[in-house]
Every structure is written in structure tokens, then in C-alpha cells.
Motif scaffolding. Structure first.
Motif, PDB file in Angstrom:
ATOM      1  N   ILE A 162       4.878 -23.756  -1.245  1.00 23.32           N
ATOM      2  CA  ILE A 162       3.789 -23.041  -1.822  1.00 23.32           C
ATOM      3  C   ILE A 162       3.047 -22.046  -0.609  1.00 23.32           C
ATOM      4  CG2 ILE A 162       2.268 -24.852  -1.283  1.00 23.32           C
ATOM      5  CD1 ILE A 162       0.602 -24.405  -3.756  1.00 23.32           C
ATOM      6  N   TYR A 163       3.445 -22.221   0.294  1.00 29.31           N
ATOM      7  CA  TYR A 163       3.058 -21.308   1.465  1.00 29.31           C
ATOM      8  C   TYR A 163       3.830 -21.575   2.552  1.00 29.31           C
ATOM      9  CZ  TYR A 163       0.077 -25.770   2.496  1.00 29.31           C
ATOM     10  OH  TYR A 163      -0.106 -26.985   2.861  1.00 29.31           O
ATOM     11  N   THR A 164       4.033 -20.359   3.221  1.00 31.08           N
ATOM     12  CA  THR A 164       4.535 -20.227   4.652  1.00 31.08           C
ATOM     13  C   THR A 164       3.329 -19.273   5.466  1.00 31.08           C
ATOM     14  OG1 THR A 164       5.608 -17.984   4.168  1.00 31.08           O
ATOM     15  CG2 THR A 164       6.931 -20.451   4.092  1.00 31.08           C
ATOM     16  N   ASN A 165       2.480 -18.890   4.979  1.00 31.31           N
ATOM     17  CA  ASN A 165       1.184 -18.255   5.539  1.00 31.31           C
ATOM     18  C   ASN A 165      -0.070 -18.874   5.152  1.00 31.31           C
ATOM     19  OD1 ASN A 165      -0.866 -15.737   4.833  1.00 31.31           O
ATOM     20  ND2 ASN A 165       0.223 -15.676   6.871  1.00 31.31           N
ATOM     21  N   TYR A 166      -0.770 -19.180   6.084  1.00 32.01           N
ATOM     22  CA  TYR A 166      -1.918 -20.005   5.715  1.00 32.01           C
ATOM     23  C   TYR A 166      -3.316 -19.523   6.448  1.00 32.01           C
ATOM     24  CZ  TYR A 166      -4.241 -24.142   3.993  1.00 32.01           C
ATOM     25  OH  TYR A 166      -5.233 -25.031   3.235  1.00 32.01           O
ATOM     26  N   SER A 167      -3.754 -18.425   6.052  1.00 35.93           N
ATOM     27  CA  SER A 167      -4.949 -17.736   6.530  1.00 35.93           C
ATOM     28  C   SER A 167      -5.920 -17.533   5.512  1.00 35.93           C
ATOM     29  CB  SER A 167      -4.475 -16.529   7.145  1.00 35.93           C
ATOM     30  OG  SER A 167      -3.854 -15.615   6.663  1.00 35.93           O
ATOM     31  N   LEU A 168      -6.353 -16.374   5.488  1.00 34.97           N
ATOM     32  CA  LEU A 168      -7.585 -16.227   4.371  1.00 34.97           C
ATOM     33  C   LEU A 168      -6.754 -15.854   3.076  1.00 34.97           C
ATOM     34  CD1 LEU A 168      -9.582 -13.193   6.037  1.00 34.97           C
ATOM     35  CD2 LEU A 168     -10.207 -15.561   5.433  1.00 34.97           C
ATOM     36  N   TRP A 169      -5.514 -15.386   3.417  1.00 37.33           N
ATOM     37  CA  TRP A 169      -4.264 -15.462   1.978  1.00 37.33           C
ATOM     38  C   TRP A 169      -3.443 -16.549   2.382  1.00 37.33           C
ATOM     39  CZ3 TRP A 169       0.765 -15.044   1.591  1.00 37.33           C
ATOM     40  CH2 TRP A 169       1.231 -14.886   0.141  1.00 37.33           C
ATOM     41  N   LYS A 170      -3.081 -17.166   1.358  1.00 37.66           N
ATOM     42  CA  LYS A 170      -2.042 -18.522   1.323  1.00 37.66           C
ATOM     43  C   LYS A 170      -0.938 -18.444   0.515  1.00 37.66           C
ATOM     44  CE  LYS A 170      -5.736 -21.568   2.694  1.00 37.66           C
ATOM     45  NZ  LYS A 170      -6.885 -20.513   2.792  1.00 37.66           N
ATOM     46  N   GLY A 171       0.147 -18.202   0.961  1.00 36.87           N
ATOM     47  CA  GLY A 171       1.270 -17.997  -0.109  1.00 36.87           C
ATOM     48  C   GLY A 171       2.578 -17.775   0.498  1.00 36.87           C
ATOM     49  N   THR A 172       3.685 -17.691   0.164  1.00 38.21           N
ATOM     50  CA  THR A 172       4.991 -17.775   0.796  1.00 38.21           C
ATOM     51  C   THR A 172       5.531 -16.275   1.015  1.00 38.21           C
ATOM     52  OG1 THR A 172       5.490 -19.875  -0.103  1.00 38.21           O
ATOM     53  CG2 THR A 172       7.207 -18.380   0.471  1.00 38.21           C
ATOM     54  N   LEU A 173       5.807 -16.056   2.231  1.00 37.07           N
ATOM     55  CA  LEU A 173       6.282 -14.600   2.529  1.00 37.07           C
ATOM     56  C   LEU A 173       7.704 -14.690   3.424  1.00 37.07           C
ATOM     57  CD1 LEU A 173       2.977 -12.794   3.343  1.00 37.07           C
ATOM     58  CD2 LEU A 173       4.235 -12.746   1.392  1.00 37.07           C
ATOM     59  N   ASP A 174       7.684 -15.956   4.035  1.00 36.35           N
ATOM     60  CA  ASP A 174       8.864 -16.156   5.013  1.00 36.35           C
ATOM     61  C   ASP A 174      10.077 -16.717   4.374  1.00 36.35           C
ATOM     62  OD1 ASP A 174       7.129 -15.211   7.711  1.00 36.35           O
ATOM     63  OD2 ASP A 174       5.945 -16.590   6.276  1.00 36.35           O
ATOM     64  N   TYR A 175      11.194 -16.482   4.807  1.00 33.99           N
ATOM     65  CA  TYR A 175      12.388 -17.000   4.338  1.00 33.99           C
ATOM     66  C   TYR A 175      13.702 -16.923   5.524  1.00 33.99           C
ATOM     67  CZ  TYR A 175       9.925 -15.526   0.113  1.00 33.99           C
ATOM     68  OH  TYR A 175       9.048 -15.235  -0.699  1.00 33.99           O
ATOM     69  N   ILE A 176      14.535 -17.650   5.323  1.00 33.44           N
ATOM     70  CA  ILE A 176      15.599 -17.768   6.017  1.00 33.44           C
ATOM     71  C   ILE A 176      16.907 -17.625   4.678  1.00 33.44           C
ATOM     72  CG2 ILE A 176      17.350 -18.734   7.563  1.00 33.44           C
ATOM     73  CD1 ILE A 176      15.238 -20.636   8.430  1.00 33.44           C
TER      74      ILE A 176
END
Length: 210
Positions: A152-166
Motif C-alpha cells: 500500500i505504500y513505500t513512501n510514508y510522509s505527508l503523502w503515503k503511497g507506493t512509488l518504489d520498485y525492483i
């Protein structure tokens, strides 16, 4: 690249600035050809248009600073053909028409450029796979119906969501294991914090050669 090195496997990882429900993700992982609708193509457009506030010239013909002219409303534009125009309203109308022409030209140019990039990507690069595309099956706390098995997320700050991948080439590699992601309580109210130095969580994968 694939034609030149057909037996090479590829691993590509990082912050792609795209969520799993975006066109960019689809272009990387879905079987070819990927059919994109108009909205998806527009989301791939570069941000080349500037706002009126940024592009307005705030000086008069003599070079003196002046407040930018107030733009005409659409109702004003619609009536200029039948109403007697003042010099000021005529100037506003012409300026608006010129901005519309510039925007239409820029949009056409950007759409053509995106189309070429999409075609090149699909013809030159086989679809890849994300190491974390079934992570939600391993850890249901990371599940969201919005984007299938990705966390559900890889970024967890003011905005939370998935942006990172391998991403990797499934023809030459298989994922043996991935690093577990931290529980949400460790991330609240947001990262970075004393434990995590970045606003993105770490992704790690171990591969087997296929």
C-alpha cells in the motif's frame, strides 16, 4: 537494447514516481501491446505549460512595472464578436487567443512525443516484473484493492503511497525472497524519524538465475 543483448537479464530499481495504477507501471509490466486510454496518456505528459502568473509580463510598453491585466472571462470572450470592444478588452482577447494557440501547440507536441516514447518502450523492452507485486499476499496489512498485490505504500510522509520498485526480467531471473517492510506503527506519524533516515522504506530482493 533487447535486440542487441537478447540474453541479458535486467534489474531496474528506484523511485519511479508512479503508482501501480498509473500508465507508467502498466508500460513496464504488462504484456505487449499495452493499450492506454486518453486519460492515461495525458498523465504521461511532461509538465511544460506554465501558469498565467508565471508567464505574464508585468511591465508596460515603457518598461514600467504594472499589475498584470485581468484575464477575460469566457462570457466576455463569447460576446466580443458582437459587442463594441474597447482597446483594453481587445488586448485581453488577443492575449487569451494567443495563449490558447500556444497551449494547443504545446499539447500536440507533447502528445506526439509521449506517443513515440510509448511505442519505443513497447517495441524495445519486454515486460518486466516487480519483486513486490505479491507482497500483499505475504503481509495483508499492506494490502489495498487499489493496486493489486503491491504494498500500500513505500513512501510514508505527508503523502503515503507506493512509488518504489525492483523490476527484473522474468525470463532470466526469479525472486527468491524480499525484505519485509516495517509495520505501520514504526512509521507513524511519518518518516524520516529516529529509526528510518528516509521518507521511503527500503526494498531488498534476492534472486535466483532461471
Amino acid at each position: 537494447m533487447h535486440e542487441k543483448y537478447p540474453t541479458f537479464t535486467v534489474i531496474s530499481c528506484g523511485d519511479y514516481n508512479t503508482t501501480p495504477d498509473d500508465a507508467g507501471y502498466d508500460l513496464l509490466v504488462k504484456p505487449r501491446p499495452v493499450k492506454l486510454n486518453e486519460v492515461q496518456l495525458e498523465n504521461l505528459l511532461p509538465r511544460t505549460l506554465t501558469s498565467n502568473a508565471e508567464s505574464d509580463d508585468c511591465s508596460d510598453d515603457d518598461g514600467n512595472d504594472s499589475a498584470p491585466a485581468k484575464p477575460m472571462s469566457y462570457s466576455e470572450v463569447a460576446t466580443t464578436g458582437t459587442a463594441l470592444e474597447t482597446d483594453e478588452s481587445k488586448s485581453k482577447r488577443r492575449k487569451l487567443e494567443e495563449e490558447v494557440r500556444k497551449a494547443e501547440t504545446t499539447l500536440q507536441h507533447d502528445m506526439e512525443r509521449v506517443g513515440r516514447l510509448v511505442d519505443a518502450l513497447q517495441s524495445e523492452f519486454p515486460p518486466m516484473r516487480s519483486c513486490y507485486d505479491t507482497y500483499a499476499d505475504l503481509d495483508p496489512s499492506y494490502r489495498t484493492e487499489q493496486w493489486a498485490g503491491e504494498p500500500i505504500y513505500t513512501n510514508y510522509s505527508l503523502w503515503k503511497g507506493t512509488l518504489d520498485y525492483i523490476f527484473y526480467s522474468p525470463a532470466g531471473l526469479s525472486t527468491r525472497e524480499v525484505l519485509s517492510l516495517p509495520v505501520e506503527e514504526q512509521l507513524k506519524p511519518g518518516i524520516p524519524n529516529d529509526t528510518f533516515a528516509s521518507d521511503h522504506v527500503a526494498l531488498v530482493a534476492r534472486f535466483d538465475l532461471a
